[in-house]
Each structure stands twice: as C-alpha cells, then as structure tokens.
Write an enzyme that holds these catalytic residues in place. Sequence first.
Site, mmCIF file in Angstrom:
data_model
loop_
_atom_site.group_PDB
_atom_site.id
_atom_site.type_symbol
_atom_site.label_atom_id
_atom_site.label_comp_id
_atom_site.label_asym_id
_atom_site.label_seq_id
_atom_site.Cartn_x
_atom_site.Cartn_y
_atom_site.Cartn_z
ATOM 1 C CD1 TRP A 104 2.902 1.014 3.289
ATOM 2 C CD2 TRP A 104 1.826 1.061 1.323
ATOM 3 N NE1 TRP A 104 3.627 1.799 2.421
ATOM 4 C CE2 TRP A 104 2.998 1.844 1.213
ATOM 5 C CE3 TRP A 104 1.000 0.946 0.213
ATOM 6 C CZ2 TRP A 104 3.352 2.515 0.043
ATOM 7 C CZ3 TRP A 104 1.347 1.618 -0.967
ATOM 8 C CH2 TRP A 104 2.518 2.380 -1.031
ATOM 9 C CG ASP A 188 1.621 -5.529 1.594
ATOM 10 O OD1 ASP A 188 2.736 -5.858 1.145
ATOM 11 O OD2 ASP A 188 1.143 -4.375 1.472
ATOM 12 C CE LYS A 212 8.619 -0.486 -0.641
ATOM 13 N NZ LYS A 212 7.179 -0.601 -0.804
HETATM 14 C C1 LIG Z 1 5.882 -0.239 -1.073
HETATM 15 C C2 LIG Z 1 4.706 -0.926 -0.518
HETATM 16 C C3 LIG Z 1 3.557 -1.212 -1.275
HETATM 17 C C4 LIG Z 1 3.360 -0.722 -2.688
HETATM 18 O O1 LIG Z 1 4.198 -1.286 -3.557
HETATM 19 P P1 LIG Z 1 4.179 -0.889 -5.111
HETATM 20 O O2 LIG Z 1 5.176 -1.844 -5.654
HETATM 21 O O3 LIG Z 1 4.582 0.543 -5.214
HETATM 22 O O4 LIG Z 1 2.812 -1.102 -5.621
HETATM 23 C C5 LIG Z 1 2.544 -1.930 -0.690
HETATM 24 N N1 LIG Z 1 2.628 -2.332 0.585
HETATM 25 C C6 LIG Z 1 3.697 -2.066 1.352
HETATM 26 C C7 LIG Z 1 3.748 -2.546 2.760
HETATM 27 C C8 LIG Z 1 4.771 -1.348 0.827
HETATM 28 O O5 LIG Z 1 5.852 -1.072 1.581
#
Ligand SMILES: *Cc1c(COP(=O)(O)O)cnc(C)c1O
Length: 376
Positions: A104, A188, A212
């Site tokens: 990511w 993030d 999540k």
């Molecule tokens: C799931 C995830 C993303 C992407 O998220 P989207 O909502 O699909 O754009 C980005 N960073 C991390 C750490 C993730 O777990």
Amino acid sequence: MNRPWNFAAGPSTLPLEVLQQAAAEMCDWHGSGTSVMEMSHRSKQFGRIRDEAEADLRSLLAVPDDFEVLFMQGGGSAQNAIVPLNLIDRTGSGRADYVLSGHWARKSWTEAQRYGDIAVAATAEAPAEIDGRSYGPWCWLPETSRWHVRPDAAYLHLCANETIGGIEQTVMPDMAALGAPDVPVVADMSSNILTRPVDFSQLGVVYGGAQKNAGPAGVTLAFVRKDLLGHAMPHCPSVFDYASVAKAQSMFNTPPTYAIYMAGLVFKWLLAHGGVAAMAAASQRKSQTLYGYIDSSDIYENRVDPARRSRMNVPFLLRDESLNASFLAESEAAGLLALKGHKSVGGMRASLYNAMPLEGVLALVDFMRDFEARHG
Ligand SMILES: *Cc1c(COP(=O)(O)O)cnc(C)c1O
C-alpha cells in the site's frame, strides 16, 4: 441465522448489532417514514446523522480542535492523489518523502510521482538482518531514527498498517530528531484506524476508507490539520480540495449518506464497547492468540519480524503449500470465511478487525490445531 466467522480483509465483518439496527431502521428511520437512503443530504434528519457521526468520531479518537474531520469518497486510493494535490505546493518545494513498507505504501508513492519530486525516506524492499534473524523483503520495517526526510518536504507519508504484508507501523517518527521539525506526517490508516489511540501531535493528515474497521465501503475518513488547508494545486478537483470539503462540512457534493449513517452506527457501537482503548486491548489479545499458536506450530509460519507484526492482518503460510487448497476448503466448511491470502504473499490471511471477537479467533485456532493434528 447462520453467521460464520468472516476474516475478510475489507470490506469486512461488521458488528451484528449494527447490521440489525440498520435492518430495523431500513424503511423508516426514527419515525420519519423514509429510509436514510431516501433522505436529502440537506435534510434536518440527515444533518443530525452526520453531526452525530462526526462528534462520536471526534470523541473516539480525541481529535484535537485544530483538525477537520472530513467524510470523503474515493477510498484510500483517491487519497494517494488527494494528498499531494492538496499539500505538495504548500512549502513551495514541490517535494514529498515516502516510507516504503509494503504494497500500500508503494501504491501511494507511485501515484504521488505524478504530482511532484518524490523521494524515498526509507524502504524495506531488501532483505534485512535484525537481532541475528533474517527477514525477507517487506517483512520488516526500517527504524524510524534512520529515515531520511528532506527538511523542506511538504510532508512525509507512511502507511500505518500494511494490510497485505501484515506489518504495522506503531512507532511514529520524531520529526525534530530527523532534522525535519516542520514536516507533517501523513498516515494511511485505512486498516487500523479506530483500533488504537492516535497521537495527532506530529500528524498533518490521517486518512482511511471505512470498510475495514469503521463501516461499509463508500466513505473515506480524513483528518486534516487546519493550517494545511488552502494550498491545493490549481488543477485539484474541487471535490477533492480539503478546504472546499471542510468549508461545506463534507457536503460539497452529495456525500455517501448511507455509508456515513452506517459508520455512525459503528462509532456508537465502539463507544458502547469501551472505545478505542478497549479495541486496542482486544486487538492485542486476539492477534497474540493467533501469532502465539502459529509460532508454536510445526506446520504454519508467519515470516514478519515479531516486533512489527500487524494486530489487524495476520498472514500465515503452510510449510507444505500443497495443503493450501484443503485448508481453505475445510476452513470454509467449518464456518471460517475468507482466509485465502493475497496473491502476492500466498498462503492464508486472517483479518482481525474490531468487529471480530476473540471467540472467532479461538474458533480459528481450534480449527488450525485440528488441521495440524490431521496433517502434521
Ligand atoms: C484497503 C487499503 C487501501 C485502499 O483502499 P480503497 O478504499 O480500496 O481505495 C489503501 N491503503 C490501505 C492500507 C488499505 O488497507
């Protein structure tokens, strides 16, 4: 009702109480005679839903007053562009630095290259030797004290939890010690927001999709320090300009009303269950239970530096990979869903988000032990 344990990485399991409340209110929200889905986002009713969601989120994370809380769209992936579009022109350097910790973080770094001069502050792409043990690429994290941050960078980006690799960055860097006291950290937290307290003191922006730990897909949570607003590049789309979104209280355009409502129900559920401190303790206990069993077993392994293992996403491999297919088929039949690992890592992955109780983890460990007894 048959509700198996769902270990999906995202979208992922939600608290049953939340789903039941949403079901009960589906066609008639609080006597309004309408579903939340049918309400104007400008209505008084939806205004109340939005305001309560923001207030509860602020209280859960003790968000300081100098941060805006924004409900946006486009997920964590859109933030990979939104962050540079809003921040990179801020200092005039056009520079930003990225820590590469896995899948990511690399995605964020790749996207950012379209917008400026992007450097790598630290990377785990090579194997490493730590305390006499060897780790493969993306199975360890560089010490924060060794990161290289340019003092004139507009921000430093990191991924707080690598959902695929199963690595969590729990230590935040000391930016003054790195010679970059004015560089805000952008984190993030898509896969670990609301699972531990957040120290906002060095952070400039925190973002994460809801799917999540915080609700269904469709709404992205963004926390932006107010002094960072108002520096967007001229070609930044207005719907993605933090300042215009903040000014419109996340209603610059029609927001994802139902996803905000659902996230709001999750926030109330979190508050009723002890808040973020209780989630942190539960996450520790759940992940330790699973890692403890994996480490004691002869047929499973986890290759991540134990000091950096994610509390949220636990990847594990069968030493004999020819057993993968039977493991997945038998676990599903035993009511343990979505354990297939990401294709880039292989094997299995169990995601242990807030809505997964310890009971589900114990059921998984029981199954794994039984599988080991039959195949070990
Ligand atoms: C799931 C995830 C993303 C992407 O998220 P989207 O909502 O699909 O754009 C980005 N960073 C991390 C750490 C993730 O777990």
